[in-house]
Write an enzyme that holds these catalytic residues in place. Structure first.
Site, mmCIF file in Angstrom:
data_model
loop_
_atom_site.group_PDB
_atom_site.id
_atom_site.type_symbol
_atom_site.label_atom_id
_atom_site.label_comp_id
_atom_site.label_asym_id
_atom_site.label_seq_id
_atom_site.Cartn_x
_atom_site.Cartn_y
_atom_site.Cartn_z
ATOM 1 N N GLY A 180 -24.183 -6.302 -22.173
ATOM 2 C CA GLY A 180 -23.998 -5.452 -23.363
ATOM 3 C C GLY A 180 -25.011 -4.315 -23.353
ATOM 4 N N LYS A 182 -23.877 -20.157 -13.878
ATOM 5 C CA LYS A 182 -23.890 -19.007 -12.967
ATOM 6 C C LYS A 182 -22.464 -18.545 -12.668
ATOM 7 C CE LYS A 182 -28.354 -18.503 -12.016
ATOM 8 N NZ LYS A 182 -29.129 -17.284 -12.266
ATOM 9 N N VAL A 231 -39.437 -15.498 -7.798
ATOM 10 C CA VAL A 231 -38.775 -14.369 -7.121
ATOM 11 C C VAL A 231 -39.038 -13.068 -7.875
ATOM 12 C CG1 VAL A 231 -36.561 -13.385 -6.425
ATOM 13 C CG2 VAL A 231 -36.931 -15.854 -6.209
ATOM 14 N N TYR A 291 -26.156 -25.463 -14.706
ATOM 15 C CA TYR A 291 -26.627 -24.348 -13.874
ATOM 16 C C TYR A 291 -25.461 -23.749 -13.075
ATOM 17 C CZ TYR A 291 -29.564 -21.953 -10.361
ATOM 18 O OH TYR A 291 -30.170 -21.034 -9.531
ATOM 19 N N GLY A 333 -41.457 -14.912 -13.003
ATOM 20 C CA GLY A 333 -41.170 -16.118 -12.207
ATOM 21 C C GLY A 333 -41.490 -15.887 -10.736
HETATM 22 P P1 NAD Z 1 -38.278 -19.208 -11.627
HETATM 23 O O1 NAD Z 1 -38.041 -20.388 -12.494
HETATM 24 O O2 NAD Z 1 -39.579 -19.085 -10.939
HETATM 25 O O3 NAD Z 1 -38.070 -17.859 -12.451
HETATM 26 C C1 NAD Z 1 -37.172 -17.734 -13.525
HETATM 27 C C2 NAD Z 1 -37.840 -16.903 -14.607
HETATM 28 O O4 NAD Z 1 -36.939 -16.751 -15.709
HETATM 29 C C3 NAD Z 1 -39.108 -17.554 -15.159
HETATM 30 O O5 NAD Z 1 -40.140 -16.610 -15.218
HETATM 31 C C4 NAD Z 1 -38.687 -18.026 -16.543
HETATM 32 O O6 NAD Z 1 -39.770 -18.120 -17.440
HETATM 33 C C5 NAD Z 1 -37.663 -16.972 -16.919
HETATM 34 N N1 NAD Z 1 -36.694 -17.405 -17.943
HETATM 35 C C6 NAD Z 1 -35.953 -18.542 -17.952
HETATM 36 N N2 NAD Z 1 -35.183 -18.571 -19.054
HETATM 37 C C7 NAD Z 1 -35.422 -17.417 -19.737
HETATM 38 C C8 NAD Z 1 -34.935 -16.876 -20.964
HETATM 39 N N3 NAD Z 1 -34.037 -17.524 -21.712
HETATM 40 N N4 NAD Z 1 -35.418 -15.672 -21.368
HETATM 41 C C9 NAD Z 1 -36.347 -15.007 -20.635
HETATM 42 N N5 NAD Z 1 -36.843 -15.476 -19.476
HETATM 43 C C10 NAD Z 1 -36.384 -16.673 -19.036
HETATM 44 O O7 NAD Z 1 -37.071 -19.166 -10.605
HETATM 45 P P2 NAD Z 1 -36.845 -18.266 -9.313
HETATM 46 O O8 NAD Z 1 -36.822 -19.159 -8.142
HETATM 47 O O9 NAD Z 1 -37.751 -17.102 -9.335
HETATM 48 O O10 NAD Z 1 -35.338 -17.766 -9.547
HETATM 49 C C11 NAD Z 1 -35.044 -16.480 -10.046
HETATM 50 C C12 NAD Z 1 -33.540 -16.295 -10.126
HETATM 51 O O11 NAD Z 1 -32.954 -16.429 -8.825
HETATM 52 C C13 NAD Z 1 -32.850 -17.311 -11.021
HETATM 53 O O12 NAD Z 1 -31.824 -16.665 -11.749
HETATM 54 C C14 NAD Z 1 -32.236 -18.290 -10.049
HETATM 55 O O13 NAD Z 1 -31.082 -18.895 -10.576
HETATM 56 C C15 NAD Z 1 -31.928 -17.403 -8.859
HETATM 57 N N6 NAD Z 1 -31.919 -18.194 -7.611
HETATM 58 C C16 NAD Z 1 -33.100 -18.609 -7.044
HETATM 59 C C17 NAD Z 1 -33.049 -19.384 -5.894
HETATM 60 C C18 NAD Z 1 -34.314 -19.870 -5.226
HETATM 61 O O14 NAD Z 1 -34.230 -20.599 -4.229
HETATM 62 N N7 NAD Z 1 -35.491 -19.488 -5.687
HETATM 63 C C19 NAD Z 1 -31.816 -19.739 -5.320
HETATM 64 C C20 NAD Z 1 -30.659 -19.312 -5.946
HETATM 65 C C21 NAD Z 1 -30.713 -18.531 -7.075
#
Ligand code: NAD
Ligand code: UDP
Length: 343
Positions: A127, A174, A39, A170, A37
């Site tokens: 786990g 979390k 980040v 969401y 993804g």
């Molecule tokens: P993103 O959607 O680009 O990345 C999330 C990744 O998780 C994706 O590659 C997706 O394919 C993968 N994914 C989702 N469900 C899955 C599953 N069941 N099994 C395996 N892979 C799965 O989002 P991001 O912006 O990179 O966010 C990354 C993390 O940081 C997330 O947990 C998000 O909640 C947290 N976060 C991000 C932000 C932000 O502003 N970017 C803010 C707060 C929290």
């Protein structure tokens, strides 16, 4: 940048960015869930360049192979197509648990799946950590504070979340993920780290992500109307992705196990933000108001005293510099998608 540093040689062999040499004692086996993804892929770059062995687990719901393709084939890198709702057996020292859709349109698309990913998926990672004695870092969110009644938000604030609203899958997902981390810490002795991440932007955000940064940049680049949900007086504080990645690594490797806000306190209204992007791009887009999102938090700004004190971290990248890099990225993406349509 990294893509440019990889050359495909004439005999078809790839050369990779040079990674640091780590001796056996310092080299860690690291799992990054959601590593394909936005980040996650930047975090993978940092860990790979440091010389660690990195395994990415992703179901490619919002992530893309392209985000990590420059590492595919490298001896320290592995990419597993796996859904974390199903158990995973792997030997690792650290787990950065990022897998979860993060943008409102994506996490609301299939709320049950979002809940399963954050609850069952997190249980599976905890786990796994218990079995192999790994340390886990949960990518939590400022959304645990909901529509906050205090400003700025510090980590001792319990939040103001609607448990049955459209964002609940969401936010509550979390919140329970955090609860599970501390239950595993208390009951099973698992080492946990919890990062409460505030709005983050940068290259590799999904084109259809739907979050405000990508929407406004794409709208301005295409001279389409800039869509403001509600009056645009709501605020957000935006951090550049490299700052976040530095914060996650500092938190993982530090000794502090309570939640830590990772964000940039540079706060703007959404209208201001639209005007900044419009000006930087020199766009003719008009600003239009759309209906407000249900339960949209009205103010958001991190108190980062804890991060400064306990993990010696604070953001470094100026917002305008970060936005310019992101504009450049989306400009190239638009060019690329137009080019591939033509072919
Ligand atoms: P993103 O959607 O680009 O990345 C999330 C990744 O998780 C994706 O590659 C997706 O394919 C993968 N994914 C989702 N469900 C899955 C599953 N069941 N099994 C395996 N892979 C799965 O989002 P991001 O912006 O990179 O966010 C990354 C993390 O940081 C997330 O947990 C998000 O909640 C947290 N976060 C991000 C932000 C932000 O502003 N970017 C803010 C707060 C929290
Ligand atoms: N927003 C907006 N127009 C858009 C996308 C988002 O006005 O095209 C607003 C949204 O209502 C929210 C803020 O921008 O108030 C940030 O939204 P985003 O989805 O980026 O993140 P989050 O709400 O999760 O902080």
């Amino acid at each position: 940048q990294l893509h440019k540093r990889i050359q495909i040689l004439e005999d078809g062999k790839k050369t990779y960015p040079e990674v640091d040499f780590l001796n056996y004692k310092d080299r860690k086996r690291i799992l990054v869930t959601g590593g394909a993804g936005f980040v996650g892929s930047h975090l993978v770059d940092k860990l790979m360049l440091q010389g660690h062995e990195v395994t990415v687990v992703d179901n490619f719901f919002t992530g893309r192979k392209r985000n990590v393709e420059h590492w595919i084939g490298h001896e320290n890198f592995e990419l597993l197509h796996h859904d974390i709702v199903n158990p995973l057996f792997i030997e690792v020292d650290q787990i950065y648990h990022l897998a979860s859709p993060a943008s409102p349109p994506f996490y609301m698309y299939n709320p049950i799946k979002t809940i399963k990913t954050n609850s069952i998926g997190t249980i599976n990672m905890l786990g796994l950590a218990r079995r192999v004695r790994a340390r886990v870092l949960l990518a939590s969110t400022s959304e645990v504070y909901g529509d906050p009644e205090i400003h700025p938000q510090h980590e001792e604030y319990w939040g103001h979340v609607n448990p049955i609203g459209p964002r609940a899958c969401y936010d509550e997902g979390k919140r329970v993920a955090e609860t599970m981390c501390y239950a595993y810490q208390k009951q099973e002795g698992v080492e946990v780290r919890v990062a409460r991440i505030f709005n983050t932007f940068g290259p590799r955000m999904h084109m259809n992500d739907g979050r405000v940064v990508s929407n406004f940049i794409l709208q301005c680049l295409q001279n389409e109307p800039i869509t403001i949900y509600g009056e645009g007086k709501q605020t957000r504080s935006f951090q550049y992705v490299s700052d976040l990645v530095d914060g996650l690594v500092a938190l993982m490797n530090g000794n502090f196990s309570l939640p830590v806000n990772i964000g940039n306190p540079d706060e703007h209204t959404i209208i201001e933000f639209a005007q900044i992007i419009k000006k930087l791009i020199g766009s003719d887009s008009e600003i239009v108001n759309k209906p407000a999102m249900t339960d949209d938090p009205q103010k958001r700004k991190p108190d980062i005293s804890r991060a400064k004190k306990y993990i010696n971290w604070q953001p470094k990248v100026d917002m305008l510099l970060g936005i310019n890099k992101t504009i450049e990225y989306f400009r190239n993406e638009l060019h690329r998608s137009k080019h591939s349509e033509r072919n």
